[in-house]
Scaffold this active site. Structure first.
Site, mmCIF file in Angstrom:
data_model
loop_
_atom_site.group_PDB
_atom_site.id
_atom_site.type_symbol
_atom_site.label_atom_id
_atom_site.label_comp_id
_atom_site.label_asym_id
_atom_site.label_seq_id
_atom_site.Cartn_x
_atom_site.Cartn_y
_atom_site.Cartn_z
ATOM 1 N N GLU A 215 -37.720 -18.942 -50.913
ATOM 2 C CA GLU A 215 -37.630 -18.214 -50.673
ATOM 3 C C GLU A 215 -37.087 -17.941 -49.045
ATOM 4 O O GLU A 215 -36.989 -19.077 -48.472
ATOM 5 C CB GLU A 215 -38.562 -16.853 -49.794
ATOM 6 C CG GLU A 215 -39.576 -16.620 -50.787
ATOM 7 C CD GLU A 215 -39.125 -15.183 -51.432
ATOM 8 O OE1 GLU A 215 -38.094 -14.348 -50.864
ATOM 9 O OE2 GLU A 215 -39.722 -14.924 -52.661
ATOM 10 N N LYS A 230 -54.196 -16.711 -54.080
ATOM 11 C CA LYS A 230 -54.373 -17.075 -55.192
ATOM 12 C C LYS A 230 -56.077 -17.231 -55.474
ATOM 13 O O LYS A 230 -56.814 -16.929 -56.557
ATOM 14 C CB LYS A 230 -53.796 -17.776 -56.708
ATOM 15 C CG LYS A 230 -51.961 -17.258 -56.262
ATOM 16 C CD LYS A 230 -51.016 -18.385 -57.225
ATOM 17 C CE LYS A 230 -50.023 -17.397 -56.975
ATOM 18 N NZ LYS A 230 -48.723 -18.563 -57.132
#
Ligand SMILES: NC(=O)c1ccc[n+]([C@@H]2O[C@H](COP(=O)([O-])OP(=O)(O)OC[C@H]3O[C@@H](n4cnc5c(N)ncnc54)[C@H](OP(=O)(O)O)[C@@H]3O)[C@@H](O)[C@H]2O)c1
Length: 350
Positions: A215, A230
């Protein structure tokens, strides 16, 4: 058998799912008696539609490809008011809600609210959104069970590469001692380029941004926050923990230099951003940090934007899986896989 589905969020993953449903519709019908019908879509940016008879996917693609809003499906110039996802859940008669909005790792909202509403309205939920899965998994799973529904999250870790379903099917009955792996493709790409192309960190990050892996603000990836989300999900879903993101010791890759990467290589090692979790006494110890792995470790051989996990199990020893960690088709597939699992159960019930 017809399966009515509604989408909240129709960005990359939503489009990926729709493309697969369109492309594989006859195979899915022949193989699984699966006839999906998309009956509603609500997307903050692109608009919303309720089509009880089922959306014609090709027609929808034609509209989206022209850069028009989803509600142009009703007819040219026929811009409808946005149907809020909460209202859409109530108004549509979908059996399954696919929640595909952005990940908010601070609160899990607004997605968690949508998921609760769906489960309270008798609708199964599938999602690739890490926020609700990392912060509220147990509560949402309990709510689903109480209402005899499914809440499935395959796409939240390693996109469509099977992680959770592996322990529902192939490795069912094994106990996991430790999970260790590479869960962020952006950082793995950067570290790979620092080694193979001799780039410094800034140049490798710039390349990752140019290739669409990173990003404009890369903090979530390079500081390890994405991997933390995660590893929290893995800890809570596969190890039965109650880990919160703040419980995970975290260090990103920003302090690694080209010189450190080169020196490690000369010694027969390779730096990887490793997410690791294991049971420890009554609790769980989870950490995300750069580790120097020997080249003989299967995780050391995972280069580029790929992800991988090594499971240390009581009955099968170590098993390593490697595959995509992101992508339109790959994550769209994770949603399809969860929907097909629900469909299989519904068919058996009927
Ligand atoms: N892409 C991947 O490879 C991948 C892999 C694994 C997991 N995921 C997760 O899957 C989810 C979807 O990812 P994506 O890549 O499809 O994201 P995306 O391309 O940004 O699409 C999300 C869509 O949802 C819309 N949206 C945002 N907030 C909404 C709301 N409150 N109500 C209705 N619509 C809303 C967005 O509209 P705006 O554009 O106006 O915000 C956008 O069109 C995310 O949680 C992501 O972390 C993605």
């Amino acid at each position: 058998m017809e399966v009515k589905i509604a989408l909240i969020g129709c960005g990359t993953v939503g489009r990926g799912l729709l493309e697969i449903l369109d492309r594989k519709c006859s195979q899915l019908k022949d193989a699984f008696d699966f006839e999906p019908k998309i009956v509603a879509i609500s997307d903050l940016h692109k608009g919303s539609i309720l089509v009880p008879d089922g959306i014609k996917i090709k027609r929808l693609f034609a509209i989206l490809d022209e850069g028009k809003r989803i509600d142009q499906y009703y007819g040219e110039g026929n811009t409808a008011e946005l149907i809020n996802p909460l209202d859409m859940i109530e108004q549509c008669d979908a059996a399954i809600i696919a929640e595909l909005t952005y990940t908010n790792i601070q609160t899990g909202e607004p997605a968690t609210g949508y998921i609760k509403k769906a489960l309270r309205s008798g609708k199964h939920v599938v999602t690739s959104n890490k926020g609700p899965a990392a912060l509220h998994y147990k509560e949402l799973q309990n709510l689903a069970r109480k209402n005899d529904l499914f809440f499935r999250i395959e796409g939240t870790v390693m996109s469509g590469t099977p992680v959770f379903s592996l322990f529902e099917c192939g490795l069912i009955g094994t106990e996991i001692r430790e999970i260790k792996g590479i869960l962020n493709g952006t950082t793995n790409f950067i570290l790979s380029k620092m080694e193979t192309d001799g780039l410094d960190y800034a140049a490798a990050l710039k390349l990752a941004q140019e290739r669409g892996y990173a990003e404009a603000d890369p903090t979530a990836d390079v500081e390890g926050y994405d991997a933390v989300a995660k590893v929290v999900i893995l800890s809570n879903v596969l190890l039965g923990g109650e880990v919160k993101p703040e419980d995970v010791k975290r260090e990103g890759i920003t302090s690694l230099t080209r010189e450190m990467v080169t020196a490690a290589k000369q010694e027969g090692f390779r730096y990887k951003l490793i997410a690791q979790t294991r049971k420890s006494g009554d609790g769980i110890e989870a950490v995300v940090s750069p580790q120097k792995l020997p080249l003989t470790d299967p995780l050391a051989g995972v280069m580029g934007a790929q992800n991988a996990l090594t499971f240390d199990t009581d009955l099968m020893g170590k098993i390593t899986i490697q595959g995509a960690g992101a992508g339109k088709t790959e994550t769209g597939f994770s949603i399809l896989a969860d929907i097909l699992t629900i469909h299989r159960h519904l068919r058996l019930k009927h």
